[in-house]
Design an enzyme around this catalytic site. Structure first.
Site, PDB file in Angstrom:
ATOM      1  CE  LYS A  38      -3.950  -2.112   2.382  1.00  0.00           C
ATOM      2  NZ  LYS A  38      -4.965  -1.933   3.446  1.00  0.00           N
ATOM      3  CE1 TYR A  78      -9.381  -3.035   0.539  1.00  0.00           C
ATOM      4  CE2 TYR A  78      -8.806  -0.883  -0.336  1.00  0.00           C
ATOM      5  CZ  TYR A  78      -8.448  -2.061   0.304  1.00  0.00           C
ATOM      6  OH  TYR A  78      -7.143  -2.243   0.719  1.00  0.00           O
ATOM      7  CG  ASN A 141      -3.780  -2.336   6.861  1.00  0.00           C
ATOM      8  OD1 ASN A 141      -3.642  -1.985   5.699  1.00  0.00           O
ATOM      9  ND2 ASN A 141      -4.847  -2.989   7.293  1.00  0.00           N
ATOM     10  CG  HIS A 144      -5.298  -6.285  -0.467  1.00  0.00           C
ATOM     11  ND1 HIS A 144      -6.521  -6.368   0.157  1.00  0.00           N
ATOM     12  CD2 HIS A 144      -5.314  -7.211  -1.468  1.00  0.00           C
ATOM     13  CE1 HIS A 144      -7.253  -7.288  -0.452  1.00  0.00           C
ATOM     14  NE2 HIS A 144      -6.549  -7.820  -1.445  1.00  0.00           N
ATOM     15  CD  GLU A 155      -8.618  -9.438  -3.644  1.00  0.00           C
ATOM     16  OE1 GLU A 155      -7.479  -9.818  -3.281  1.00  0.00           O
ATOM     17  OE2 GLU A 155      -9.482  -9.041  -2.847  1.00  0.00           O
TER      18      GLU A 155
HETATM   19  P1  IDP Z   1      -8.043  -6.815   5.499  1.00  0.00           P
HETATM   20  O1  IDP Z   1      -7.187  -5.845   4.719  1.00  0.00           O
HETATM   21  O2  IDP Z   1      -7.325  -7.288   6.755  1.00  0.00           O
HETATM   22  O3  IDP Z   1      -8.574  -7.942   4.665  1.00  0.00           O
HETATM   23  P2  IDP Z   1     -10.705  -5.605   5.381  1.00  0.00           P
HETATM   24  O4  IDP Z   1     -11.742  -5.706   6.468  1.00  0.00           O
HETATM   25  O5  IDP Z   1     -10.953  -6.334   4.112  1.00  0.00           O
HETATM   26  O6  IDP Z   1      -9.316  -6.019   6.065  1.00  0.00           O
HETATM   27  O7  IDP Z   1     -10.520  -4.070   5.084  1.00  0.00           O
HETATM   28  C1  IDP Z   1      -9.788  -3.632   3.965  1.00  0.00           C
HETATM   29  C2  IDP Z   1      -8.949  -2.451   4.378  1.00  0.00           C
HETATM   30  O8  IDP Z   1      -9.820  -1.389   4.791  1.00  0.00           O
HETATM   31  C3  IDP Z   1      -8.032  -2.698   5.572  1.00  0.00           C
HETATM   32  O9  IDP Z   1      -6.829  -3.324   5.237  1.00  0.00           O
HETATM   33  C4  IDP Z   1      -7.831  -1.288   6.078  1.00  0.00           C
HETATM   34  O10 IDP Z   1      -6.873  -0.587   5.275  1.00  0.00           O
HETATM   35  C5  IDP Z   1      -9.196  -0.651   5.839  1.00  0.00           C
HETATM   36  N1  IDP Z   1     -10.054  -0.737   7.030  1.00  0.00           N
HETATM   37  C6  IDP Z   1     -10.729  -1.815   7.490  1.00  0.00           C
HETATM   38  N2  IDP Z   1     -11.424  -1.518   8.602  1.00  0.00           N
HETATM   39  C7  IDP Z   1     -11.185  -0.215   8.855  1.00  0.00           C
HETATM   40  C8  IDP Z   1     -11.630   0.695   9.883  1.00  0.00           C
HETATM   41  O11 IDP Z   1     -12.386   0.342  10.797  1.00  0.00           O
HETATM   42  N3  IDP Z   1     -11.152   1.960   9.812  1.00  0.00           N
HETATM   43  C9  IDP Z   1     -10.325   2.386   8.826  1.00  0.00           C
HETATM   44  N4  IDP Z   1      -9.892   1.580   7.845  1.00  0.00           N
HETATM   45  C10 IDP Z   1     -10.307   0.288   7.850  1.00  0.00           C
HETATM   46 MG    MG Z   2      -9.980  -7.915   3.113  1.00  0.00          MG
END
Ligand code: IDP
Ligand code: MG
Length: 182
Positions: A38, A78, A141, A144, A155
């Site tokens: 990212k 997303y 974070n 992905h 994807e």
């Molecule tokens: P993942 O990346 O661990 O699969 P997902 O729930 O699919 O998690 O969410 C995709 C991305 O959306 C996350 O990696 C993060 O960057 C962002 N995200 C998820 N939940 C939150 C939140 O509560 N606040 C802000 N960003 C979030």
């Molecule tokens: Mg995810």
């Protein structure tokens, strides 16, 4: 013996319609998965370090490129989050710089990559995982990673043209796996 064995299994299958699967005619657990480094990784000059984590684990890089993401691809990628209040901020964070898209492959690669990526929120992710070791954020974070075989197929097709994913043949296979594992 191991090299001949691997040449045999890799020669067997046509994978045109299964972008998540490298060529191996016999083992259904050989998988491909999508990873995005990212913008938080790019901005913090961690590209090399994070790629190195995946390489050292033994995942093979079957495709890799930089891409500037836009509204359309992020709204698809997303789709499960478009109604969340944080979606505009997530989308903006994913467009801050180009990302590095990677196709990683290995036995059980989809689950393995999720496991070493760690929990979504870097503050709660286990030490030793990429998110646990490299970030403090729930959103910024670092990586992905596809979360299921179905997601990996969709994807990889979203981020790579078929010709951008390479057949690595037997490269390193005899060092990474026992003959009956891959
Ligand atoms: P993942 O990346 O661990 O699969 P997902 O729930 O699919 O998690 O969410 C995709 C991305 O959306 C996350 O990696 C993060 O960057 C962002 N995200 C998820 N939940 C939150 C939140 O509560 N606040 C802000 N960003 C979030
Ligand atoms: Mg995810």
């Amino acid at each position: 013996m191991p090299v001949c064995h691997f040449i045999g299994i890799f020669a067997a299958e046509n994978v045109e319609n299964a972008p998540q699967r490298p060529r191996n005619g016999t083992n259904s657990r050989m998988e491909r998965t999508l990873v995005l480094l990212k913008p938080s990784t790019v901005q913090r000059a961690l590209i090399g370090e994070i790629i190195s984590r995946f390489e050292k684990k033994g995942l093979r890089i079957a495709g890799m490129k930089m891409m500037q993401l836009n509204d359309q691809i992020l709204e698809e990628h997303y789709a499960h989050l478009v109604k969340k209040p944080f979606f505009p901020s997530l989308k903006a964070s994913m467009m801050k710089t180009p990302v590095v898209a990677m196709c990683l492959e290995g036995v059980d690669a989809i689950a393995v990559v999720r496991y070493i990526t760690g929990y979504t929120n870097g503050r709660k992710a286990d030490a030793g995982t990429i998110r646990g070791d490299y970030c403090m954020s729930n959103q910024q974070n670092i990586v992905h990673a596809s979360d299921s075989p179905e997601a990996a197929i969709a994807e990889l097709a979203r981020f790579f043209k078929p010709e951008e994913i390479y057949d690595l043949g037997t490269l390193n296979m005899d060092r990474l796996y026992a003959v009956d594992e891959a």
